[in-house]
Design a protein around this motif. Structure first.
Motif, PDB file in Angstrom:
ATOM      1  N   LEU A 128      57.868  74.747  39.790  1.00 34.66           N
ATOM      2  CA  LEU A 128      59.237  74.636  40.282  1.00 34.66           C
ATOM      3  C   LEU A 128      60.226  75.329  39.351  1.00 34.66           C
ATOM      4  N   LYS A 129      59.968  75.260  38.053  1.00 35.14           N
ATOM      5  CA  LYS A 129      60.878  75.888  37.086  1.00 35.14           C
ATOM      6  C   LYS A 129      60.985  77.394  37.328  1.00 35.14           C
ATOM      7  N   HIS A 130      59.877  77.988  37.744  1.00 34.80           N
ATOM      8  CA  HIS A 130      59.849  79.438  37.906  1.00 34.80           C
ATOM      9  C   HIS A 130      59.824  79.882  39.375  1.00 34.80           C
ATOM     10  N   LEU A 131      60.056  78.938  40.280  1.00 33.38           N
ATOM     11  CA  LEU A 131      60.010  79.266  41.703  1.00 33.38           C
ATOM     12  C   LEU A 131      61.166  80.164  42.128  1.00 33.38           C
ATOM     13  N   LEU A 132      62.355  79.904  41.565  1.00 35.01           N
ATOM     14  CA  LEU A 132      63.554  80.645  41.949  1.00 35.01           C
ATOM     15  C   LEU A 132      64.105  81.437  40.774  1.00 35.01           C
ATOM     16  N   ASP A 133      64.923  82.433  41.102  1.00 35.87           N
ATOM     17  CA  ASP A 133      65.740  83.078  40.083  1.00 35.87           C
ATOM     18  C   ASP A 133      67.023  82.250  40.018  1.00 35.87           C
ATOM     19  N   TRP A 134      66.998  81.236  39.172  1.00 35.93           N
ATOM     20  CA  TRP A 134      68.049  80.216  39.167  1.00 35.93           C
ATOM     21  C   TRP A 134      69.429  80.785  38.887  1.00 35.93           C
ATOM     22  N   ARG A 135      69.482  81.857  38.107  1.00 37.98           N
ATOM     23  CA  ARG A 135      70.798  82.382  37.732  1.00 37.98           C
ATOM     24  C   ARG A 135      71.557  82.911  38.934  1.00 37.98           C
ATOM     25  N   THR A 136      70.843  83.278  40.017  1.00 39.63           N
ATOM     26  CA  THR A 136      71.540  83.760  41.209  1.00 39.63           C
ATOM     27  C   THR A 136      72.302  82.635  41.900  1.00 39.63           C
ATOM     28  N   PHE A 137      71.992  81.402  41.530  1.00 40.52           N
ATOM     29  CA  PHE A 137      72.702  80.248  42.088  1.00 40.52           C
ATOM     30  C   PHE A 137      73.712  79.675  41.088  1.00 40.52           C
ATOM     31  N   GLY A 138      73.914  80.392  39.978  1.00 30.25           N
ATOM     32  CA  GLY A 138      74.853  79.908  38.980  1.00 30.25           C
ATOM     33  C   GLY A 138      74.255  78.902  38.020  1.00 30.25           C
ATOM     34  N   VAL A 139      72.922  78.746  38.038  1.00 30.49           N
ATOM     35  CA  VAL A 139      72.246  77.803  37.140  1.00 30.49           C
ATOM     36  C   VAL A 139      71.887  78.535  35.853  1.00 30.49           C
ATOM     37  N   GLU A 140      72.393  78.040  34.729  1.00 31.89           N
ATOM     38  CA  GLU A 140      72.169  78.697  33.447  1.00 31.89           C
ATOM     39  C   GLU A 140      71.023  78.066  32.665  1.00 31.89           C
ATOM     40  N   GLN A 141      70.663  76.825  33.001  1.00 33.47           N
ATOM     41  CA  GLN A 141      69.634  76.142  32.226  1.00 33.47           C
ATOM     42  C   GLN A 141      68.775  75.280  33.134  1.00 33.47           C
ATOM     43  N   VAL A 142      67.449  75.359  32.960  1.00 34.01           N
ATOM     44  CA  VAL A 142      66.511  74.530  33.698  1.00 34.01           C
ATOM     45  C   VAL A 142      65.628  73.801  32.687  1.00 34.01           C
ATOM     46  N   GLU A 143      65.678  72.483  32.696  1.00 31.70           N
ATOM     47  CA  GLU A 143      64.829  71.668  31.832  1.00 31.70           C
ATOM     48  C   GLU A 143      63.816  70.919  32.682  1.00 31.70           C
ATOM     49  N   THR A 144      62.658  70.590  32.086  1.00 28.19           N
ATOM     50  CA  THR A 144      61.622  69.878  32.815  1.00 28.19           C
ATOM     51  C   THR A 144      61.033  68.768  31.959  1.00 28.19           C
ATOM     52  N   THR A 145      60.468  67.774  32.630  1.00 26.77           N
ATOM     53  CA  THR A 145      59.705  66.742  31.936  1.00 26.77           C
ATOM     54  C   THR A 145      58.721  66.118  32.907  1.00 26.77           C
ATOM     55  N   THR A 146      57.571  65.710  32.390  1.00 30.08           N
ATOM     56  CA  THR A 146      56.593  64.970  33.187  1.00 30.08           C
ATOM     57  C   THR A 146      56.657  63.476  32.886  1.00 30.08           C
ATOM     58  N   ASN A 147      57.604  63.094  32.055  1.00 28.93           N
ATOM     59  CA  ASN A 147      57.775  61.703  31.646  1.00 28.93           C
ATOM     60  C   ASN A 147      59.073  61.172  32.245  1.00 28.93           C
ATOM     61  N   SER A 148      58.966  60.302  33.258  1.00 25.54           N
ATOM     62  CA  SER A 148      60.165  59.831  33.944  1.00 25.54           C
ATOM     63  C   SER A 148      61.002  58.902  33.071  1.00 25.54           C
ATOM     64  N   ILE A 149      60.375  58.245  32.097  1.00 23.23           N
ATOM     65  CA  ILE A 149      61.143  57.434  31.147  1.00 23.23           C
ATOM     66  C   ILE A 149      62.001  58.348  30.276  1.00 23.23           C
ATOM     67  N   GLU A 150      61.410  59.438  29.819  1.00 22.27           N
ATOM     68  CA  GLU A 150      62.150  60.420  29.035  1.00 22.27           C
ATOM     69  C   GLU A 150      63.297  61.005  29.849  1.00 22.27           C
ATOM     70  N   ALA A 151      63.082  61.166  31.158  1.00 19.39           N
ATOM     71  CA  ALA A 151      64.117  61.733  32.025  1.00 19.39           C
ATOM     72  C   ALA A 151      65.382  60.885  32.004  1.00 19.39           C
ATOM     73  N   LYS A 152      65.235  59.561  31.934  1.00 23.53           N
ATOM     74  CA  LYS A 152      66.408  58.681  31.882  1.00 23.53           C
ATOM     75  C   LYS A 152      67.238  58.987  30.634  1.00 23.53           C
ATOM     76  N   GLY A 153      66.551  59.167  29.513  1.00 25.08           N
ATOM     77  CA  GLY A 153      67.249  59.498  28.273  1.00 25.08           C
ATOM     78  C   GLY A 153      67.927  60.851  28.344  1.00 25.08           C
ATOM     79  N   MET A 154      67.270  61.820  28.987  1.00 20.72           N
ATOM     80  CA  MET A 154      67.844  63.162  29.108  1.00 20.72           C
ATOM     81  C   MET A 154      69.117  63.136  29.954  1.00 20.72           C
ATOM     82  N   LEU A 155      69.134  62.296  30.975  1.00 18.99           N
ATOM     83  CA  LEU A 155      70.326  62.175  31.806  1.00 18.99           C
ATOM     84  C   LEU A 155      71.489  61.586  31.011  1.00 18.99           C
ATOM     85  N   GLU A 156      71.163  60.704  30.075  1.00 14.31           N
ATOM     86  CA  GLU A 156      72.194  60.066  29.259  1.00 14.31           C
ATOM     87  C   GLU A 156      72.738  61.008  28.184  1.00 14.31           C
ATOM     88  N   GLN A 157      71.842  61.836  27.629  1.00 15.36           N
ATOM     89  CA  GLN A 157      72.196  62.639  26.462  1.00 15.36           C
ATOM     90  C   GLN A 157      72.987  63.890  26.802  1.00 15.36           C
TER      91      GLN A 157
END
Length: 456
Positions: free
Chosen positions: A16-45
Motif C-alpha cells: 500500500l505504501k508504494h501503490l500510489l504516487d502519493w505526492r500527486t495527491f499532495g501527500v508528503e509523508q507516508v508512514e506504516t506500522t504492523t503494530n496497531s498498539i504502536e499506531a495509537k501512539g503514532m496518532l498521539e505523537q
C-alpha cells in the motif's frame, strides 16, 4: 499531508505504501506500522491527515483506532480495509464516522478514488488553503529553480496569489525526530510550504512571515537568507550558502550551458549519458562546481522519470551533496539501474520477479527486495506489475504462499503454526484467516478433507 497505513500484514503495508504516487495527491509523508498498539501512539505523537487501517486486527482493531481518533478530537480521516466477510462491519464503521472503506485485495483505482476524495475533503476544510487542493511538487519546483535549463515549472505548484514574489526562507531542524515534525506540520498547514525529511534533519521552505511563529515553537530551527523564486540567482545563492556554505555566482553555472549529456537522460540514452557524466565529473576539481553539476543531473532524473522517487531525492539534495563524491555514486547507481531496466523485456522482468517469489516464500518479501531483483525502484515496482499482469503483486504473493501451504498440509504432518512460518506468515492467526478466505475452510479442516479424499 501525512498518511499512516496500519495492517498486521507486513507485505500489505509495504504494498500500500508504494501503490500510489502519493505526492500527486499532495501527500508528503507516508508512514506504516504492523503494530496497531504502536499506531495509537503514532496518532498521539504526530498529526496524521489520513489513517488507512485494516478493520480487524489482533489487540487493537481498526474500530478501536477510529474511536481513539474521536476521543483525541483529531482531524484525521479514516479509511478502512476489509474483506468481503466484514462488509457489514465496514458499513457500520462508516456510519460511526469513517470516511470510506475498501475491500481487500485493494485495487489501485479504488485506492486512487478514495484518496482523491479524502484529500479534496481535507483541502476544502482548510481555511488557509486558497487553492484547489491539487498536487504540489515543491521538490520539482525547487530543482527547476536551481537548474540552468528553464525557469521554475509553474505546473508543479498550484497557483496562489503572489507565490513567486513572496520572500521565502530555507530552514533546517536537527535532529529529525517525531516531536519536531509534529511541531513543524502543526504550524505550517498552508499552500506554498514544503517540508522534507533528509536524515538527520528536517528541511524545507516557508514564507518569511512564518519565521517568528516557528522560532517560538522550535528554538533549534535555523534559517537561510530570504529569497524570491522570481529571482533565480537568489534561490541558488541561498540554497548553496545555507546548506553547504558555498558561495555561488552566475558565472559558476557556465559549465552547464553546453552539457549535452543531461538531455540524453531525458531521452533514455542511459549508457551514453552515464559515460559522459562520469567523464565530465572526474574533470571537475572545484567542490561547488561538482555540486552544481550533480544538482542538474538530479533535476533531469527527478522531473523526467517516475522511477526516481521523492523519497531518495531529498537525501541526495540536502544530505549527500555535502560530499559530492558520495552523492555522485548514488546518482550513477540510479542511472545504471534505469539502464538495466530498459535492457530487460517486461516479460523477463515479470518472470524474474515470480521466480524470486517462489524461492523466498518463507521470507518477508518487501518491495525493496523484489525491486533489487529487476532493478526497479519499489515505488514503481507494484505499478509495473499490475500494468503487466492485471493483478496486484500482493495478491500473487498471497496466492503462492497459500498454494504452498495447501501442499504442506496434505503432504506432511507439520503443525499449522510451523507451516504458517514456512510460507512467510509470522502470525498463525493471520495465516488461518487468509487461508479460510482462499479455500473456504481452516487449514486443519482442509487437511482432514484431503485425507478423506485420499482414503476414498
Amino acid at each position: 499531508m501525512k498518511v499512516l497505513i496500519v495492517d498486521d500484514g507486513h507485505y500489505i503495508v509495504e504494498y500500500l505504501k508504494h501503490l500510489l504516487d502519493w505526492r500527486t495527491f499532495g501527500v508528503e509523508q507516508v508512514e506504516t506500522t504492523t503494530n496497531s498498539i504502536e499506531a495509537k501512539g503514532m496518532l498521539e505523537q504526530s498529526p496524521v491527515d489520513i489513517l488507512i487501517t485494516d478493520i480487524r486486527m489482533p489487540e487493537v482493531s481498526g474500530i478501536d483506532l477510529l474511536e481513539h481518533v474521536k476521543a483525541l478530537e483529531l482531524k484525521t480521516k479514516v479509511i478502512f480495509l476489509s474483506g468481503y466477510s466484514e462488509f457489514e462491519y465496514a458499513q457500520k464503521a462508516v456510519r460511526l464516522g469513517a470516511f470510506d472503506y475498501l475491500l481487500k485485495p485493494v485495487d489501485k483505482e479504488d485506492m486512487e478514488k478514495a484518496i482523491r476524495n479524502v484529500t479534496k475533503t481535507i483541502g476544502d476544510n482548510r481555511p488557509e488553503n486558497g487553492h484547489s487542493g491539487k498536487s504540489q511538487d515543491g521538490l520539482g519546483y525547487l530543482l527547476s529553480a536551481l537548474s540552468v535549463n528553464g525557469s521554475p515549472k509553474r505546473e508543479l505548484i498550484p497557483a496562489h496569489s503572489g507565490f513567486e514574489q513572496k520572500l521565502m526562507r530555507f530552514f533546517k531542524v536537527t535532529p529529525a525526530d517525531g516531536q519536531e515534525e509534529k511541531k513543524l506540520r502543526g504550524s505550517l498547514e498552508e499552500a506554498g510550504v514544503f517540508i522534507w525529511e533528509a536524515p538527520p534533519a528536517w528541511v524545507g521552505i516557508v514564507p518569511d512571515t512564518k519565521t517568528g511563529q516557528l522560532e517560538s515553537a522550535i528554538p533549534t530551527i535555523v534559517w537561510s537568507e530570504p529569497f524570491q523564486f522570481i529571482h533565480k540567482h537568489s534561490v541558488r545563492h541561498s540554497f548553496y550558502q545555507f546548506f553547504y556554505q558555498e558561495k555561488v555566482e552566475p558565472a559558476d553555472f557556465a559549465l552547464l550551458q553546453n552539457a549535452d549529456e543531461f538531455p540524453k537522460l531525458e531521452s533514455r540514452e542511459w549508457e551514453c549519458a552515464r559515460q559522459k557524466i562520469q567523464k565530465r565529473f572526474t574533470h571537475l576539481t572545484v567542490k561547488k562546481q561538482k555540486m552544481i553539476y550533480l544538482v542538474e543531473a538530479v533535476r533531469y532524473l527527478y522531473l523526467t522519470h517516475d522511477q526516481v522517487s521523492a523519497e531518495e531525492v531529498p537525501d541526495w539534495l540536502f544530505h549527500r551533496l555535502e560530499h559530492p563524491a558520495d552523492a555522485y555514486e548514488f546518482i550513477i547507481l540510479a542511472i545504471s539501474r534505469l539502464g538495466r531496466e530498459a535492457d530487460l523485456s517486461n516479460e523477463d522482468m515479470i518472470d524474474n520477479i515470480r521466480t524470486y517469489i517462489t524461492g523466498h516464500l518463507d521470507e518477508a518479501l518487501s518491495l525493496e527486495d523484489l525491486g533489487r531483483i529487476v532493478h526497479l525502484h519499489p515505488v514503481y515496482l507494484s505499478k509495473f506489475y499490475k500494468q503487466e499482469t492485471g493483478e496486484n503483486l500482493s495478491s500473487y504473493i498471497s496466492s503462492k504462499r497459500l498454494e504452498r501451504a495447501s501442499r504442506l498440509l496434505t503432504g506432511s504432518n507439520l503443525h499449522v503454526a510451523d507451516i504458517s512460518h514456512m510460507v512467510g506468515y509470522k502470525k498463525s492467526q493471520y495465516f488461518i484467516k487468509l487461508f479460510k478466505e482462499q479455500y473456504g475452510v481452516t487449514p486443519q479442516q482442509y487437511r482432514k478433507n484431503q485425507m478423506k479424499v485420499k482414503q476414498e
